[in-house]
Design a protein around this motif. Sequence first.
Motif, PDB file in Angstrom:
ATOM      1  N   LEU A 145      46.874  38.630  45.823  1.00 13.46           N
ATOM      2  CA  LEU A 145      46.614  38.124  46.638  1.00 13.46           C
ATOM      3  C   LEU A 145      46.622  36.693  46.841  1.00 13.46           C
ATOM      4  O   LEU A 145      46.468  35.694  46.967  1.00 13.46           O
ATOM      5  CB  LEU A 145      45.413  37.774  46.931  1.00 13.46           C
ATOM      6  CG  LEU A 145      44.544  39.665  47.412  1.00 13.46           C
ATOM      7  CD1 LEU A 145      43.278  39.464  47.713  1.00 13.46           C
ATOM      8  CD2 LEU A 145      45.331  40.173  48.858  1.00 13.46           C
ATOM      9  N   GLY A 146      46.776  36.407  45.121  1.00 11.82           N
ATOM     10  CA  GLY A 146      47.336  34.917  44.692  1.00 11.82           C
ATOM     11  C   GLY A 146      45.876  33.663  44.392  1.00 11.82           C
ATOM     12  O   GLY A 146      45.860  32.922  45.083  1.00 11.82           O
ATOM     13  N   TRP A 147      45.323  34.996  44.277  1.00 14.53           N
ATOM     14  CA  TRP A 147      43.312  34.900  45.115  1.00 14.53           C
ATOM     15  C   TRP A 147      42.779  34.858  43.485  1.00 14.53           C
ATOM     16  O   TRP A 147      42.784  35.471  42.120  1.00 14.53           O
ATOM     17  CB  TRP A 147      42.343  34.860  45.419  1.00 14.53           C
ATOM     18  CG  TRP A 147      41.479  34.579  46.072  1.00 14.53           C
ATOM     19  CD1 TRP A 147      40.212  34.398  45.538  1.00 14.53           C
ATOM     20  CD2 TRP A 147      41.292  33.390  46.408  1.00 14.53           C
ATOM     21  NE1 TRP A 147      39.390  33.992  45.792  1.00 14.53           N
ATOM     22  CE2 TRP A 147      39.433  33.333  46.622  1.00 14.53           C
ATOM     23  CE3 TRP A 147      41.965  32.738  47.595  1.00 14.53           C
ATOM     24  CZ2 TRP A 147      38.761  31.706  47.501  1.00 14.53           C
ATOM     25  CZ3 TRP A 147      41.740  31.908  48.794  1.00 14.53           C
ATOM     26  CH2 TRP A 147      39.613  31.317  48.205  1.00 14.53           C
ATOM     27  N   ASP A 148      42.377  34.261  42.842  1.00 10.78           N
ATOM     28  CA  ASP A 148      41.699  33.827  41.298  1.00 10.78           C
ATOM     29  C   ASP A 148      40.094  33.848  41.793  1.00 10.78           C
ATOM     30  O   ASP A 148      39.261  32.744  41.779  1.00 10.78           O
ATOM     31  CB  ASP A 148      41.436  32.672  40.649  1.00 10.78           C
ATOM     32  CG  ASP A 148      41.074  32.629  38.912  1.00 10.78           C
ATOM     33  OD1 ASP A 148      40.203  33.112  38.522  1.00 10.78           O
ATOM     34  OD2 ASP A 148      41.444  31.828  38.112  1.00 10.78           O
ATOM     35  N   VAL A 149      39.619  34.959  41.634  1.00 12.61           N
ATOM     36  CA  VAL A 149      38.459  35.423  41.819  1.00 12.61           C
ATOM     37  C   VAL A 149      37.507  34.929  40.815  1.00 12.61           C
ATOM     38  O   VAL A 149      36.104  34.240  41.384  1.00 12.61           O
ATOM     39  CB  VAL A 149      37.704  36.872  41.924  1.00 12.61           C
ATOM     40  CG1 VAL A 149      36.314  37.411  42.440  1.00 12.61           C
ATOM     41  CG2 VAL A 149      38.125  37.612  42.850  1.00 12.61           C
ATOM     42  N   ARG A 150      37.310  34.975  39.201  1.00 15.81           N
ATOM     43  CA  ARG A 150      37.327  34.186  38.247  1.00 15.81           C
ATOM     44  C   ARG A 150      36.380  33.003  38.761  1.00 15.81           C
ATOM     45  O   ARG A 150      35.152  32.256  38.368  1.00 15.81           O
ATOM     46  CB  ARG A 150      37.563  34.741  36.985  1.00 15.81           C
ATOM     47  CG  ARG A 150      36.756  33.555  35.596  1.00 15.81           C
ATOM     48  CD  ARG A 150      37.142  34.381  34.544  1.00 15.81           C
ATOM     49  NE  ARG A 150      38.464  33.504  34.145  1.00 15.81           N
ATOM     50  CZ  ARG A 150      38.895  34.118  33.332  1.00 15.81           C
ATOM     51  NH1 ARG A 150      38.330  34.319  32.204  1.00 15.81           N
ATOM     52  NH2 ARG A 150      40.500  33.334  33.010  1.00 15.81           N
ATOM     53  N   ALA A 151      37.715  32.108  39.628  1.00 12.13           N
ATOM     54  CA  ALA A 151      37.049  30.533  39.434  1.00 12.13           C
ATOM     55  C   ALA A 151      36.649  30.881  40.888  1.00 12.13           C
ATOM     56  O   ALA A 151      35.758  29.133  41.016  1.00 12.13           O
ATOM     57  CB  ALA A 151      38.783  29.856  39.266  1.00 12.13           C
ATOM     58  N   ASP A 152      37.414  30.922  41.857  1.00 11.70           N
ATOM     59  CA  ASP A 152      36.485  30.802  43.223  1.00 11.70           C
ATOM     60  C   ASP A 152      35.274  31.650  44.166  1.00 11.70           C
ATOM     61  O   ASP A 152      35.442  31.236  44.821  1.00 11.70           O
ATOM     62  CB  ASP A 152      38.263  30.621  43.856  1.00 11.70           C
ATOM     63  CG  ASP A 152      39.080  29.211  43.684  1.00 11.70           C
ATOM     64  OD1 ASP A 152      38.844  28.514  42.411  1.00 11.70           O
ATOM     65  OD2 ASP A 152      40.451  29.739  42.741  1.00 11.70           O
ATOM     66  N   GLY A 153      35.206  32.291  43.319  1.00 12.27           N
ATOM     67  CA  GLY A 153      34.449  33.199  43.965  1.00 12.27           C
ATOM     68  C   GLY A 153      35.347  34.589  45.428  1.00 12.27           C
ATOM     69  O   GLY A 153      37.121  34.745  44.689  1.00 12.27           O
ATOM     70  N   LEU A 154      34.716  35.121  45.703  1.00 16.27           N
ATOM     71  CA  LEU A 154      35.365  36.534  46.722  1.00 16.27           C
ATOM     72  C   LEU A 154      36.931  35.255  47.508  1.00 16.27           C
ATOM     73  O   LEU A 154      36.414  35.110  48.091  1.00 16.27           O
ATOM     74  CB  LEU A 154      34.992  37.356  46.729  1.00 16.27           C
ATOM     75  CG  LEU A 154      33.488  38.177  46.498  1.00 16.27           C
ATOM     76  CD1 LEU A 154      32.365  38.884  47.309  1.00 16.27           C
ATOM     77  CD2 LEU A 154      34.289  39.256  45.434  1.00 16.27           C
TER      78      LEU A 154
END
Length: 485
Positions: free
Chosen positions: A174-183
């Motif tokens: 998904l190209g998404w950083d959960v650690r930095a930006d949340g869900l």
Amino acid sequence: MKGTATDPLLLSESEDVQERFREMVRETLSSVFRSFSDGSAFSGIDPYDLRGKVNGLGFLPEHGRGFEAVLEDTERVILPHLLRTWSTDYMPHLHSPVLTETICSELIISCFNDSMDSWDQGPAATELEESMVRGLTGLFGLPGGSDGCFTSGGSQSNITALMAARDRYCRERLGWDVRADGLPPDFGKLRIYTSEISHFSMDKASHILGMGYAAVRKIPVDEKCRVDVAAFERMVEEDAASGLLPFCAVATFGTTDFGSIDDATAMRGICDRHGMHLHGDAAYGSGLIMSDRYGDRVSAMSVCDSVTVDFHKMFLLPISCSAILVRDADLLRCFEFHADYLNRVEDEEDGYINLVGKSMQTTRRFDALKVYMAFQTRGRDGFGRIIDTAVENAAYLYDRVSKDGDFVAPVEPEMSSVVFALKGGDELNRKVRRRLLAEGTVIGQTVKDGKVMLKFTLLNPNLTHEGIDAVIDRIRTLGCECGNP
């Protein structure tokens, strides 16, 4: 009786302190041994009576009473009513007796009180845990580049695995950083697949991770209580076609009630086709790897991306002792965070390993010592004999009750758990279990197909076929007394 002045505050190099501590340990063991006089698993005390006794102990006195006075009260009120897990009459849960050498290891762990978060809080402890993790990845068939860490138990290991799997899926797919930006915005579409009789920690993990129970898809099981692989594949395909995001599946190596083992190899193929993580929950079944006779039943742990291992079940180690192992060491990087007061980057560059960087926990006990001392003391052959005894006792029990007209036994065991019931209905089986508890024999209770069942979890290597026969005969007698026609 010695007062508080003679009770050492801390361990030290003082010979007087060391001698008094030796005496305290001897007194404690004497109290333990005096607290029981037979082989029963429990005193049988009524819960209301026990509650009154315990509440009578008080909470925080204004002035300390000294170790011996407190130990006397503990011996009088608490110790007689603790469960004696070493008793062959204790068989309700995945709650094992413990090997004697590991009780000694617990003493060492408590004396030194090292913590596993940074190297300077546990130098030798850190190095031993790392060494044991490397050995464990090889034992369970994971390749080079694998890693892991010790945890508080199977639930934490499972949560660790699902969190790491989710974060990697979100980053790579998904190209998404959960650690930095949340869900991510589409977090409500994420889906986990697990057996309908898998451990409840999967649901708890999904809640803790912010996805909720709705994210957990329960796969039906077959007549042997294993995942229906065709149903699993159909569910994944339908969910993916409808725009949902299947990211993880769980293969259970030993379900809590039935000890059933899912077909992880078939599940691996489906996960590969859909880009999913495959987690192996082997909290129960991991011990089978020690057996030459039965180890092949769990050999498919090696195809999983992560594996939960519990040592306080079939391995017979004290609570708590578990590990999460991962095929790719980078999977645990989602827990990495550097703090100037704890795990400095420059220290790690100079070879000081700080395990907090791959663990959900910060402060953590030196549980790897228990595994080291048990493995070295017993060897693989010693553990193999323990595991073989457990599996073969379960097979014996199942053979007895499945051929006996007074009982029903719906599932043949693959491991060391047997679920069965007296014919005569739910209330009868409830009454029989309670009567046994009052007599000091502790067995389990569960539900199968809506009906109350009795459960034996046979982890104790001292249990004999004669002992099994005696409990079965007692259950039959109690069934008659409680109204079984």
